[in-house]
Each structure stands twice: as C-alpha cells, then as structure tokens.
Motif scaffolding. Sequence first.
Motif, short mmCIF file in Angstrom:
data_model
loop_
_atom_site.label_atom_id
_atom_site.label_comp_id
_atom_site.label_asym_id
_atom_site.label_seq_id
_atom_site.Cartn_x
_atom_site.Cartn_y
_atom_site.Cartn_z
N ALA A 1 1.60 -9.15 -7.27
CA ALA A 1 1.45 -8.60 -5.92
C ALA A 1 2.64 -8.91 -5.04
N ASN A 2 3.03 -7.91 -4.25
CA ASN A 2 4.03 -8.05 -3.20
C ASN A 2 3.41 -7.48 -1.92
N ALA A 3 3.86 -8.00 -0.81
CA ALA A 3 3.38 -7.47 0.47
C ALA A 3 4.46 -7.64 1.52
N HIS A 4 4.46 -6.71 2.46
CA HIS A 4 5.29 -6.93 3.64
C HIS A 4 4.54 -6.43 4.85
N THR A 5 4.92 -6.93 6.00
CA THR A 5 4.23 -6.59 7.24
C THR A 5 5.14 -5.82 8.17
N THR A 6 4.50 -5.06 9.04
CA THR A 6 5.21 -4.29 10.05
C THR A 6 4.57 -4.58 11.39
N THR A 7 5.37 -4.97 12.35
CA THR A 7 4.82 -5.33 13.65
C THR A 7 5.51 -4.57 14.78
N ALA A 8 4.76 -4.38 15.85
CA ALA A 8 5.29 -3.82 17.09
C ALA A 8 4.51 -4.52 18.21
N VAL A 9 5.22 -5.04 19.16
CA VAL A 9 4.61 -5.90 20.18
C VAL A 9 3.52 -5.18 20.96
N GLY A 10 2.36 -5.84 21.05
CA GLY A 10 1.30 -5.39 21.94
C GLY A 10 0.45 -4.23 21.47
N LEU A 11 0.56 -3.80 20.22
CA LEU A 11 -0.19 -2.64 19.76
C LEU A 11 -1.41 -3.02 18.93
N ALA A 12 -2.49 -2.29 19.12
CA ALA A 12 -3.68 -2.48 18.29
C ALA A 12 -3.33 -2.10 16.85
N GLY A 13 -3.89 -2.85 15.89
CA GLY A 13 -3.62 -2.55 14.49
C GLY A 13 -2.49 -3.37 13.90
N ARG A 14 -1.78 -4.11 14.71
CA ARG A 14 -0.68 -4.91 14.19
C ARG A 14 -1.20 -6.27 13.71
N PRO A 15 -0.58 -6.96 12.77
CA PRO A 15 0.49 -6.36 11.96
C PRO A 15 -0.08 -5.43 10.89
N VAL A 16 0.67 -4.39 10.57
CA VAL A 16 0.31 -3.50 9.47
C VAL A 16 0.82 -4.13 8.18
N THR A 17 -0.02 -4.18 7.15
CA THR A 17 0.39 -4.79 5.89
C THR A 17 0.45 -3.76 4.77
#
Length: 219
Positions: A186-202
């Motif tokens: 397994a590998n994973a990475h996250t995606t974030t954007a300040v102040g948004l619902a749903g973060r971090p996206v994995t």
Amino acid sequence: HGGAAWAIAISGGDGQAGTVGTAVATPPSVFVGDQFNNPVAGEVVTFAVASGDGSVTDATQTTNAAGIATLGSWTLGTAAGPNTLTAASGTLAGSPLTFTATGTAGPATAIAIHAGHGQTAMVGTEVAGPPAVIVRDQFSNPVAGVAVTFAVATGGGTVDPATPVLTDANGIAAATSWTLGNTAGANAHTTTAVGLAGRPVTFSATGTTGTASSIALQT
C-alpha cells in the motif's frame, strides 16, 4: 408634459456579474417614453426571471416622473453561468426587454477526489494517472485559484510538485506525477487545501513487483 407611452428601453443594471445566490449590485431598471422620447410616468412594468433560477423582489413597479421603473432586487441562481430577466409593459415597443447577468462561483467550501485514486503500478514507478482533486463552493460550482498541496503519506515514494497547485477554471488541481515507493504494498498520499470540508483527501495506490506483462494480466 409627455404624450402617451410609446416605448420601453433598458435604463440600467444590464450585463452584470455577481456571486451565485446573491443579489446583483445594481437592480435592473427601465425607461418608458413617448414617441418623442419624453419620459412617461405611471406606466406599470413587470419584471420576471427568465432563466438561471434566480428570484426577484417587488417585481411590479411603476415609472416615476423621469420615466424610470426600478426592480426591487434580482438574486442570481445557485448555478454558475448565465441568468436572464425580462421587463414587460403592455404592448410598448421593445417590450419585453431582456437583462443578462453572470453568476460566478462563491468561496471554496469543499474538496474531493476527481481522478487518480485506487491505481496499481510497479514499485518505484509513476502511477498512470496523476491524482487530481476538485474544489467547489457551497452550491457545488467549481472554484478556480485555490491552492492545493499534494504530499506522500505512506509507502515512501514522491509526489511532484511539492509546492501548492492552483485549481483551474474547472476547479481541478492535479499533481504532475506520483512515484510509488520501492516496497510492494500500500501507498498513500494526501491532498490538502486550507479551510475546506473534506480535507485532507487521501489517495491510495498499490505497488507491485514483477514484469509489466504480469501486472497487465492481473488487471
């Protein structure tokens, strides 16, 4: 004194842009004049939403001494894009008139996976489709210009770029590449954007060993 009402024309408030779900800055208005373009008072004008699913207040107005009738307010619909409004007064020349306005996305409120989740690739190689997210406002309209950061979470590997990526006109931000670590699994990475619902996206991916042909057979 002016003669009988003859024609109706746009006075103000056409061609505006505003945030979806909010009222345009300048309420639309019309001018009613006689055949010599003198203002005519006391003419009833009715405003109505034609497209865009917006709403109006005080839709029925009467021209004043200057021949002007002004709508109470025009609130745009919740979908980004064109909105139209009509103004009509009996059989006057030019009636009905059409006003246009453009609804633009509101502030970003949510982030979600757009593409690139659940892939499989050989260890130490890039996944076929770079991960991408979509950012939307409260009405699900895509929002441009939002900074999104991609980062490896588990499994090693690298994601490019390390600096934030701005969402495009379609609200989408995509990594340039994601290279998996050198250990199968397994590998994973996250995606974030300040102040948004749903973060971090994995995002998840599976690193495999063996030849490219054997991987193709597995899929």
